[in-house]
Write a protein that holds these residues in place. Sequence first.
Motif, mmCIF file in Angstrom:
data_model
loop_
_atom_site.group_PDB
_atom_site.id
_atom_site.type_symbol
_atom_site.label_atom_id
_atom_site.label_comp_id
_atom_site.label_asym_id
_atom_site.label_seq_id
_atom_site.Cartn_x
_atom_site.Cartn_y
_atom_site.Cartn_z
ATOM 1 N N ALA A 1 0.975 -0.986 -0.075
ATOM 2 C CA ALA A 1 0.052 -0.058 0.159
ATOM 3 C C ALA A 1 0.785 1.194 -0.123
ATOM 4 O O ALA A 1 1.843 1.433 0.691
ATOM 5 C CB ALA A 1 -1.142 0.031 1.128
ATOM 6 N N ARG A 2 0.497 2.195 -0.746
ATOM 7 C CA ARG A 2 0.953 3.502 -0.839
ATOM 8 C C ARG A 2 1.059 4.323 0.560
ATOM 9 O O ARG A 2 2.146 4.905 1.120
ATOM 10 C CB ARG A 2 0.645 4.558 -1.780
ATOM 11 C CG ARG A 2 1.355 5.877 -2.024
ATOM 12 C CD ARG A 2 0.522 6.536 -3.148
ATOM 13 N NE ARG A 2 0.197 5.851 -4.289
ATOM 14 C CZ ARG A 2 0.688 5.600 -5.393
ATOM 15 N NH1 ARG A 2 2.129 6.158 -5.658
ATOM 16 N NH2 ARG A 2 0.344 5.076 -6.511
ATOM 17 N N GLU A 3 0.009 4.116 1.352
ATOM 18 C CA GLU A 3 -0.033 4.645 2.447
ATOM 19 C C GLU A 3 -0.969 3.735 3.409
ATOM 20 O O GLU A 3 -2.072 3.592 3.453
ATOM 21 C CB GLU A 3 -1.365 5.890 2.488
ATOM 22 C CG GLU A 3 -0.660 7.264 1.638
ATOM 23 C CD GLU A 3 -1.570 8.084 1.728
ATOM 24 O OE1 GLU A 3 -1.917 8.816 2.569
ATOM 25 O OE2 GLU A 3 -2.070 8.752 0.593
ATOM 26 N N ALA B 1 -8.060 4.692 1.777
ATOM 27 C CA ALA B 1 -7.490 4.715 0.457
ATOM 28 C C ALA B 1 -8.178 3.595 -0.239
ATOM 29 O O ALA B 1 -8.633 2.612 0.227
ATOM 30 C CB ALA B 1 -5.913 4.355 0.680
ATOM 31 N N ASP C 1 -4.357 1.412 -4.602
ATOM 32 C CA ASP C 1 -3.531 2.746 -4.118
ATOM 33 C C ASP C 1 -2.158 2.216 -3.499
ATOM 34 O O ASP C 1 -2.011 2.285 -2.330
ATOM 35 C CB ASP C 1 -4.289 3.639 -3.573
ATOM 36 C CG ASP C 1 -3.318 4.951 -3.488
ATOM 37 O OD1 ASP C 1 -2.498 5.118 -4.264
ATOM 38 O OD2 ASP C 1 -3.579 5.852 -2.382
ATOM 39 N N GLY C 2 -1.364 1.644 -4.578
ATOM 40 C CA GLY C 2 -0.075 1.377 -4.099
ATOM 41 C C GLY C 2 0.485 0.590 -5.259
ATOM 42 O O GLY C 2 0.541 1.010 -6.176
ATOM 43 N N TYR C 3 1.587 -0.377 -4.891
ATOM 44 C CA TYR C 3 2.667 -0.966 -5.850
ATOM 45 C C TYR C 3 2.594 -2.516 -5.692
ATOM 46 O O TYR C 3 2.247 -3.078 -4.658
ATOM 47 C CB TYR C 3 4.044 -0.666 -5.488
ATOM 48 C CG TYR C 3 4.111 0.916 -5.353
ATOM 49 C CD1 TYR C 3 4.225 1.793 -6.336
ATOM 50 C CD2 TYR C 3 4.053 1.600 -3.896
ATOM 51 C CE1 TYR C 3 4.408 3.086 -5.998
ATOM 52 C CE2 TYR C 3 4.065 2.910 -3.862
ATOM 53 C CZ TYR C 3 4.289 3.687 -5.039
ATOM 54 O OH TYR C 3 4.384 5.030 -4.946
ATOM 55 N N VAL D 1 9.066 -2.680 -9.213
ATOM 56 C CA VAL D 1 8.245 -1.853 -8.416
ATOM 57 C C VAL D 1 7.138 -1.446 -9.484
ATOM 58 O O VAL D 1 7.641 -0.579 -10.214
ATOM 59 C CB VAL D 1 8.601 -0.786 -7.572
ATOM 60 C CG1 VAL D 1 7.345 -0.118 -6.697
ATOM 61 C CG2 VAL D 1 9.778 -1.408 -6.561
ATOM 62 N N ASP E 1 3.067 0.173 -10.601
ATOM 63 C CA ASP E 1 2.121 0.928 -10.231
ATOM 64 C C ASP E 1 0.941 0.242 -10.346
ATOM 65 O O ASP E 1 0.391 -0.257 -11.339
ATOM 66 C CB ASP E 1 1.933 2.262 -10.976
ATOM 67 C CG ASP E 1 0.964 2.990 -10.670
ATOM 68 O OD1 ASP E 1 -0.172 2.853 -9.759
ATOM 69 O OD2 ASP E 1 0.316 4.203 -11.378
ATOM 70 N N LYS F 1 -2.123 0.724 -9.774
ATOM 71 C CA LYS F 1 -3.276 1.426 -10.436
ATOM 72 C C LYS F 1 -3.575 1.387 -11.932
ATOM 73 O O LYS F 1 -4.513 1.290 -12.519
ATOM 74 C CB LYS F 1 -3.642 2.918 -10.005
ATOM 75 C CG LYS F 1 -4.103 2.967 -8.754
ATOM 76 C CD LYS F 1 -4.394 4.697 -8.607
ATOM 77 C CE LYS F 1 -3.904 4.995 -7.277
ATOM 78 N NZ LYS F 1 -4.071 6.512 -7.060
ATOM 79 N N VAL G 1 7.669 1.515 -11.956
ATOM 80 C CA VAL G 1 8.073 2.924 -11.305
ATOM 81 C C VAL G 1 9.386 2.938 -11.046
ATOM 82 O O VAL G 1 9.955 3.977 -11.300
ATOM 83 C CB VAL G 1 7.223 3.023 -9.795
ATOM 84 C CG1 VAL G 1 7.783 4.317 -9.345
ATOM 85 C CG2 VAL G 1 5.930 2.837 -9.980
ATOM 86 N N LYS H 1 5.714 -1.901 7.918
ATOM 87 C CA LYS H 1 5.918 -0.277 8.138
ATOM 88 C C LYS H 1 6.989 -0.253 9.206
ATOM 89 O O LYS H 1 7.576 -0.827 10.120
ATOM 90 C CB LYS H 1 4.597 0.118 8.870
ATOM 91 C CG LYS H 1 3.429 -0.098 7.869
ATOM 92 C CD LYS H 1 2.081 0.558 8.725
ATOM 93 C CE LYS H 1 1.857 -0.446 9.823
ATOM 94 N NZ LYS H 1 0.570 -0.194 10.173
#
Length: 117
Positions: A48-50, A56, A60-62, A79, A81, A83, A90, A109
Amino acid sequence: MLADDHSIPKCAWVVKLDLDVSSDGGESMVACRMYGPNCYDGEPFFVAREPENLNAKEDDGYVVSFVHDEKTRESRFLVMDAKSQQLDIVVVFKLPRRIPYGFHGLFVKESDLQKLY
């Protein structure tokens, strides 16, 4: 010493599926990335990006994966994208050593890592 185990399936692409497609016959494949000739991956993983953002969107992430080129013997960490419809790359990290097929990773994290100290 590691030897190739031909019983491990080799994947030359990664596909993103929409499992919420209704029974109306809609297409469930929404994204695909082919790695190229002689290139196979390990197990793709979503990051996840966040990770803390509960609002989210689910993609939404990689998508990340280790990819090995059997002809050039080069290993890379991709890596992508999550979406984009082609799982656009990326960044690519060239690795100094081969990563075996079936290698598993774990992404955590930084805040969770800090709790270990």
